[in-house]
Enzyme design. Structure first.
Site, mmCIF file in Angstrom:
data_model
loop_
_atom_site.group_PDB
_atom_site.id
_atom_site.type_symbol
_atom_site.label_atom_id
_atom_site.label_comp_id
_atom_site.label_asym_id
_atom_site.label_seq_id
_atom_site.Cartn_x
_atom_site.Cartn_y
_atom_site.Cartn_z
ATOM 1 N N ASP A 250 0.755 -1.325 -0.055
ATOM 2 C CA ASP A 250 0.007 -0.152 0.017
ATOM 3 C C ASP A 250 0.699 1.293 0.125
ATOM 4 O O ASP A 250 0.290 2.352 0.132
ATOM 5 C CB ASP A 250 -0.932 -0.066 1.139
ATOM 6 N N GLU B 251 -2.856 4.732 2.739
ATOM 7 C CA GLU B 251 -2.537 3.415 2.185
ATOM 8 C C GLU B 251 -3.774 2.885 1.838
ATOM 9 O O GLU B 251 -3.692 1.981 0.794
ATOM 10 C CB GLU B 251 -1.988 2.708 3.237
#
Length: 386
Positions: free
Chosen positions: A99, A135
């Site tokens: 992420d 993220e």
């Protein structure tokens, strides 16, 4: 038959740690795979430590790191640099991890060049776009762009199926974090960081803490620090070791509460092997990290997660990680419970790992070879049985 060109792209330490086992596995197939490593250098010093630890040679280094860089700076410099590299190398597939912003922009740049994309650690979700920030959106956008999805768990696979990803594009592999930790954590480990060499926690209960996520910046970090400060003052047989993130926003908040506190060791970020071996000796880990939620259960270390949501529910269900929020009282009460109730601590300290068996990289590379018709070997998917 020409070799399969696989380019691995990463920029920060956590993804470097998790991509390292994949790169080392790719290197085991020199006859069929040309492994190319590209780093953006988003986290310069911490990234270099990982490359040295796993003996990884980089082929391309964008070296984008600048003081006080913003997310926009990272995206812009990475996108332009990766465009040049992709056009020069023309890889068959680009592998990105998890992420970080690096992963999203590497996938986007590959999409612009019509290059296939493989997403390692795919399918993690909170379905709240600001937690964790940025993220959650990075991984969802990367998932939209990806052609192959290497999901660490059955939960992650189900998230992808729910979003309409075709099942034949998803491979449940386990998490490469477990592969990495098997390489770094050793019973006779010798620390490199001078302040850790003598193990100043001898004879005391070691608490390891690490808090850095953007959603905790400002008052939440101060609240978390105030909670642990109260614990250290109350329990004289404890010692806190806190590797503090280099970001000035984090450092200032942490030092404003914990600086000069007795039995509190505030140190710079550690190398991956020093850090993982350190918390393997702890009675508990207090953190808002993503990857540590996978590593702590593998080592039987109770983890208190200073967040309000998590994209990794498996360890919560297994009882080895507990979600405690980011308030002073929540931190204080949760840590106190584990320090005063040994039965509760031992219940969390079971070395039950829902995230893998150390063979994730093997599964990922074999899935690549199968997908591009370099092999017909069938590899079983990772299944967690508690």
């Amino acid at each position: 038959m020409k070799r399969l060109k696989v380019m691995s792209v990463f920029g920060v330490r956590p993804e470097a740690v998790k991509m390292a086992p994949v790169i080392k596995e790719l290197e085991k197939h020199p006859g069929s795979i040309e492994s190319i490593v590209t780093v953006t250098g988003q986290h310069r010093e911490m990234l270099d430590q990982v490359l040295q630890l796993f003996n990884i040679k980089t082929d391309y280094d964008l070296n984008i790191m600048q003081e006080k860089q913003t997310l926009t700076d990272i995206i812009e410099r990475s996108l332009r640099g990766l465009e040049r590299v992709y056009r020069e190398v023309e890889p068959d597939i680009v592998l990105v991890h998890g992420d970080p912003s690096t992963s999203f922009v590497a996938a986007l740049a590959a999409f612009y060049q019509k290059i296939s994309i493989g997403h390692v650690e795919a399918g993690l979700r909170t379905y709240n776009k600001y937690f964790p920030f940025p993220e959650e959106i990075n991984r969802r956008l990367t998932g939209v762009l990806a052609d192959l999805h290497f999901a660490p768990t059955a939960d992650s696979k189900q998230n992808l199926l729910n979003e309409g990803v075709a099942e034949e594009k998803i491979f449940v592999t386990g998490n490469t974090a477990i592969d990495a930790i098997m390489h770094t954590v050793k019973p006779d480990y010798q620390y490199h960081t001078p302040s850790l060499i003598s193990k100043p926690w001898r004879g005391k209960r070691l608490i390891v803490m690490e808090v850095h996520r953007r959603e905790n910046w400002g008052e939440p970090i101060k609240q978390i620090c105030a909670g642990i400060k109260q614990i250290i003052e109350e329990f004289e047989d404890t010692i806190l070791v806190f590797p503090v993130h280099l970001n000035p926003v984090v450092k200032e908040a942490v030092h404003s509460v914990l600086a000069k506190q007795e039995r509190v060791l505030l140190i710079d970020p550690l190398s991956a092997d020093d850090y993982q071996n350190l918390f393997s000796e702890a009675v508990l880990l207090l953190s808002d990290s993503g990857g540590v939620q996978e590593e702590a259960p593998a080592l039987g270390i109770p983890m208190l997660l200073t967040r309000n949501v998590t994209e990794r529910p498996e360890a919560i269900r297994a009882g080895t990680v507990k979600l405690i929020g980011n308030t002073k009282e929540g931190v204080y009460q949760s840590v106190k419970e584990l320090l005063t109730n040994e039965q509760a601590r031992k219940a969390m300290a079971r070395a039950v790992n829902p995230y893998g068996d150390g063979r994730a990289a093997y599964r990922i590379v074999n899935a690549l070879l199968n997908h591009f018709n370099y092999s017909d070997q069938v590899v079983d998917e990772w299944k967690f049985i508690d």
